[in-house]
Design a protein around this motif. Structure first.
Motif, PDB file in Angstrom:
ATOM      1  N   ALA A  55       0.821  -1.213   0.000  1.00  0.00           N
ATOM      2  CA  ALA A  55       0.000   0.000   0.000  1.00  0.00           C
ATOM      3  C   ALA A  55       0.859   1.269   0.000  1.00  0.00           C
ATOM      4  CB  ALA A  55      -0.933   0.003   1.206  1.00  0.00           C
ATOM      5  N   LYS A  56       2.021   1.212   0.652  1.00  0.00           N
ATOM      6  CA  LYS A  56       2.938   2.357   0.738  1.00  0.00           C
ATOM      7  C   LYS A  56       4.350   1.870   0.431  1.00  0.00           C
ATOM      8  CE  LYS A  56       0.294   4.585   4.400  1.00  0.00           C
ATOM      9  NZ  LYS A  56       0.320   5.028   5.803  1.00  0.00           N
ATOM     10  N   PRO A  57       5.240   2.769   0.043  1.00  0.00           N
ATOM     11  CA  PRO A  57       6.626   2.369  -0.237  1.00  0.00           C
ATOM     12  C   PRO A  57       7.444   2.195   1.041  1.00  0.00           C
ATOM     13  CG  PRO A  57       6.365   4.704  -0.665  1.00  0.00           C
ATOM     14  CD  PRO A  57       5.010   4.174  -0.299  1.00  0.00           C
ATOM     15  N   GLU A  58       7.004   1.258   1.868  1.00  0.00           N
ATOM     16  CA  GLU A  58       7.669   0.990   3.142  1.00  0.00           C
ATOM     17  C   GLU A  58       7.688  -0.509   3.382  1.00  0.00           C
ATOM     18  OE1 GLU A  58       5.071   3.016   5.819  1.00  0.00           O
ATOM     19  OE2 GLU A  58       5.653   4.998   5.102  1.00  0.00           O
ATOM     20  N   ASP A  59       8.728  -0.986   4.053  1.00  0.00           N
ATOM     21  CA  ASP A  59       8.864  -2.428   4.273  1.00  0.00           C
ATOM     22  C   ASP A  59       7.814  -3.002   5.222  1.00  0.00           C
ATOM     23  OD1 ASP A  59       9.919  -1.208   6.518  1.00  0.00           O
ATOM     24  OD2 ASP A  59      11.591  -2.599   6.718  1.00  0.00           O
ATOM     25  N   ASN A  60       7.201  -2.189   6.060  1.00  0.00           N
ATOM     26  CA  ASN A  60       6.188  -2.699   6.981  1.00  0.00           C
ATOM     27  C   ASN A  60       4.762  -2.327   6.560  1.00  0.00           C
ATOM     28  OD1 ASN A  60       6.363   0.001   7.481  1.00  0.00           O
ATOM     29  ND2 ASN A  60       6.621  -0.172   9.684  1.00  0.00           N
ATOM     30  N   SER A  61       4.602  -1.866   5.334  1.00  0.00           N
ATOM     31  CA  SER A  61       3.294  -1.469   4.830  1.00  0.00           C
ATOM     32  C   SER A  61       2.417  -2.688   4.523  1.00  0.00           C
ATOM     33  CB  SER A  61       3.480  -0.633   3.560  1.00  0.00           C
ATOM     34  OG  SER A  61       2.232  -0.289   3.004  1.00  0.00           O
ATOM     35  N   GLU A  62       1.127  -2.454   4.515  1.00  0.00           N
ATOM     36  CA  GLU A  62       0.154  -3.508   4.224  1.00  0.00           C
ATOM     37  C   GLU A  62       0.427  -4.152   2.864  1.00  0.00           C
ATOM     38  OE1 GLU A  62      -4.612  -3.801   3.165  1.00  0.00           O
ATOM     39  OE2 GLU A  62      -3.732  -1.869   3.698  1.00  0.00           O
ATOM     40  N   VAL A  63       0.344  -5.470   2.814  1.00  0.00           N
ATOM     41  CA  VAL A  63       0.521  -6.206   1.559  1.00  0.00           C
ATOM     42  C   VAL A  63      -0.840  -6.281   0.862  1.00  0.00           C
ATOM     43  CG1 VAL A  63       1.168  -8.390   0.497  1.00  0.00           C
ATOM     44  CG2 VAL A  63       2.440  -7.545   2.477  1.00  0.00           C
ATOM     45  N   LEU A  64      -0.899  -5.739  -0.347  1.00  0.00           N
ATOM     46  CA  LEU A  64      -2.145  -5.745  -1.107  1.00  0.00           C
ATOM     47  C   LEU A  64      -2.318  -7.022  -1.921  1.00  0.00           C
ATOM     48  CD1 LEU A  64      -1.944  -2.094  -2.489  1.00  0.00           C
ATOM     49  CD2 LEU A  64      -3.235  -2.901  -0.498  1.00  0.00           C
ATOM     50  N   LYS A  65      -1.193  -7.562  -2.399  1.00  0.00           N
ATOM     51  CA  LYS A  65      -1.253  -8.729  -3.274  1.00  0.00           C
ATOM     52  C   LYS A  65       0.127  -9.365  -3.330  1.00  0.00           C
ATOM     53  CE  LYS A  65      -3.387 -10.861  -6.803  1.00  0.00           C
ATOM     54  NZ  LYS A  65      -4.561 -11.635  -6.674  1.00  0.00           N
ATOM     55  N   TYR A  66       0.160 -10.675  -3.440  1.00  0.00           N
ATOM     56  CA  TYR A  66       1.410 -11.390  -3.692  1.00  0.00           C
ATOM     57  C   TYR A  66       1.465 -11.660  -5.193  1.00  0.00           C
ATOM     58  CZ  TYR A  66       2.078 -12.052   1.279  1.00  0.00           C
ATOM     59  OH  TYR A  66       2.281 -11.849   2.620  1.00  0.00           O
ATOM     60  N   ILE A  67       2.575 -11.289  -5.794  1.00  0.00           N
ATOM     61  CA  ILE A  67       2.724 -11.390  -7.250  1.00  0.00           C
ATOM     62  C   ILE A  67       3.614 -12.574  -7.583  1.00  0.00           C
ATOM     63  CG2 ILE A  67       3.550 -10.179  -9.297  1.00  0.00           C
ATOM     64  CD1 ILE A  67       2.893  -7.566  -7.840  1.00  0.00           C
ATOM     65  N   THR A  68       3.203 -13.339  -8.574  1.00  0.00           N
ATOM     66  CA  THR A  68       3.978 -14.512  -8.973  1.00  0.00           C
ATOM     67  C   THR A  68       5.099 -14.133  -9.926  1.00  0.00           C
ATOM     68  OG1 THR A  68       2.474 -14.968 -10.800  1.00  0.00           O
ATOM     69  CG2 THR A  68       1.999 -16.056  -8.706  1.00  0.00           C
ATOM     70  N   GLN A  69       6.068 -15.006 -10.044  1.00  0.00           N
ATOM     71  CA  GLN A  69       7.220 -14.787 -10.922  1.00  0.00           C
ATOM     72  C   GLN A  69       6.746 -14.700 -12.371  1.00  0.00           C
ATOM     73  OE1 GLN A  69      10.143 -17.881 -10.785  1.00  0.00           O
ATOM     74  NE2 GLN A  69      11.726 -16.591 -11.660  1.00  0.00           N
ATOM     75  N   GLY A  70       7.297 -13.737 -13.103  1.00  0.00           N
ATOM     76  CA  GLY A  70       6.965 -13.564 -14.512  1.00  0.00           C
ATOM     77  C   GLY A  70       5.752 -12.683 -14.757  1.00  0.00           C
ATOM     78  N   SER A  71       5.172 -12.108 -13.714  1.00  0.00           N
ATOM     79  CA  SER A  71       4.004 -11.228 -13.877  1.00  0.00           C
ATOM     80  C   SER A  71       4.440  -9.875 -14.429  1.00  0.00           C
ATOM     81  CB  SER A  71       3.303 -11.020 -12.538  1.00  0.00           C
ATOM     82  OG  SER A  71       2.788 -12.234 -12.056  1.00  0.00           O
ATOM     83  N   ILE A  72       3.577  -9.278 -15.239  1.00  0.00           N
ATOM     84  CA  ILE A  72       3.861  -7.978 -15.857  1.00  0.00           C
ATOM     85  C   ILE A  72       3.141  -6.887 -15.076  1.00  0.00           C
ATOM     86  CG2 ILE A  72       3.593  -6.568 -17.930  1.00  0.00           C
ATOM     87  CD1 ILE A  72       3.790  -9.141 -19.566  1.00  0.00           C
ATOM     88  N   LEU A  73       3.865  -5.802 -14.768  1.00  0.00           N
ATOM     89  CA  LEU A  73       3.312  -4.654 -14.058  1.00  0.00           C
ATOM     90  C   LEU A  73       3.544  -3.393 -14.879  1.00  0.00           C
ATOM     91  CD1 LEU A  73       5.301  -6.347 -11.752  1.00  0.00           C
ATOM     92  CD2 LEU A  73       3.692  -5.099 -10.367  1.00  0.00           C
ATOM     93  N   GLU A  74       2.587  -2.504 -14.874  1.00  0.00           N
ATOM     94  CA  GLU A  74       2.775  -1.192 -15.492  1.00  0.00           C
ATOM     95  C   GLU A  74       3.340  -0.267 -14.424  1.00  0.00           C
ATOM     96  OE1 GLU A  74       0.319   2.346 -17.780  1.00  0.00           O
ATOM     97  OE2 GLU A  74      -0.786   0.701 -16.836  1.00  0.00           O
ATOM     98  N   LEU A  75       4.529   0.291 -14.672  1.00  0.00           N
ATOM     99  CA  LEU A  75       5.188   1.170 -13.703  1.00  0.00           C
ATOM    100  C   LEU A  75       4.762   2.604 -13.962  1.00  0.00           C
ATOM    101  CD1 LEU A  75       8.737  -0.436 -13.757  1.00  0.00           C
ATOM    102  CD2 LEU A  75       6.772  -1.007 -12.301  1.00  0.00           C
ATOM    103  N   ILE A  76       4.124   3.212 -12.981  1.00  0.00           N
ATOM    104  CA  ILE A  76       3.536   4.535 -13.144  1.00  0.00           C
ATOM    105  C   ILE A  76       4.479   5.637 -12.682  1.00  0.00           C
ATOM    106  CG2 ILE A  76       1.610   6.008 -12.427  1.00  0.00           C
ATOM    107  CD1 ILE A  76      -0.010   3.336 -12.230  1.00  0.00           C
ATOM    108  N   LYS A  77       5.054   5.462 -11.495  1.00  0.00           N
ATOM    109  CA  LYS A  77       6.018   6.459 -11.008  1.00  0.00           C
ATOM    110  C   LYS A  77       7.035   5.782 -10.111  1.00  0.00           C
ATOM    111  CE  LYS A  77       3.188   8.125  -7.149  1.00  0.00           C
ATOM    112  NZ  LYS A  77       2.589   9.309  -6.529  1.00  0.00           N
TER     113      LYS A  77
END
Length: 135
Positions: A55-77
């Motif tokens: 949820a936030k750019p922090e190591d202790n932030s809430e995990v929204l989703k676990y992403i599997t290897q090879g998944s594609i993400l659109e990088l916004i900023k």
């Protein structure tokens, strides 16, 4: 006399208009700071399994989703500076993954300029015999 009254009236009108302009010019409306995202137009491919989209750019932030290897993400900023996380120094990226928005640490993804490059890398990862060891 009419001339004198007309001049006084016009002068009075001009002075009152100037006062109104000054009042308008002095209005200060406080607005909250906004962060304007700089659209990166980049694509990321997850290098490992179970990468956390946070949820936030922090190591202790809430995990929204676990992403599997090879998944594609659109990088916004990208974060303004690098962070030390999990023994690595990199940027955090705000990304879109399957309609969900969150932050992912840069050391866990490979970054590409075009979506087609990311898709090619995704296929390489998914069809390789050695998942997890793509470093």
């Amino acid at each position: 006399m009419k001339k004198y009254l007309t001049i006084c009236f016009l002068l009075l009108l001009a002075v009152s208009c100037m006062k109104e302009e000054k009042k308008k010019a002095n209005i200060n409306i406080p607005l909250p700071d906004t962060v304007r995202p700089s659209n990166l137009n980049l694509w990321g491919v997850s290098r490992y399994s179970n990468i956390k989209l946070r949820a936030k750019p922090e190591d202790n932030s809430e995990v929204l989703k676990y992403i599997t290897q090879g998944s594609i993400l659109e990088l916004i900023k990208q974060s303004h500076s690098t962070f030390l996380f999990d023994g690595r120094n990199d940027y955090w990226y705000y990304a879109r993954y399957n309609g969900l928005y969150g932050w992912i640490f840069g050391s866990y993804i490979d970054i590409y300029i075009t979506k087609s490059e990311a898709e090619k890398k995704c296929e390489e990862i998914l069809f390789s015999d050695d998942l997890e060891n793509t470093e």
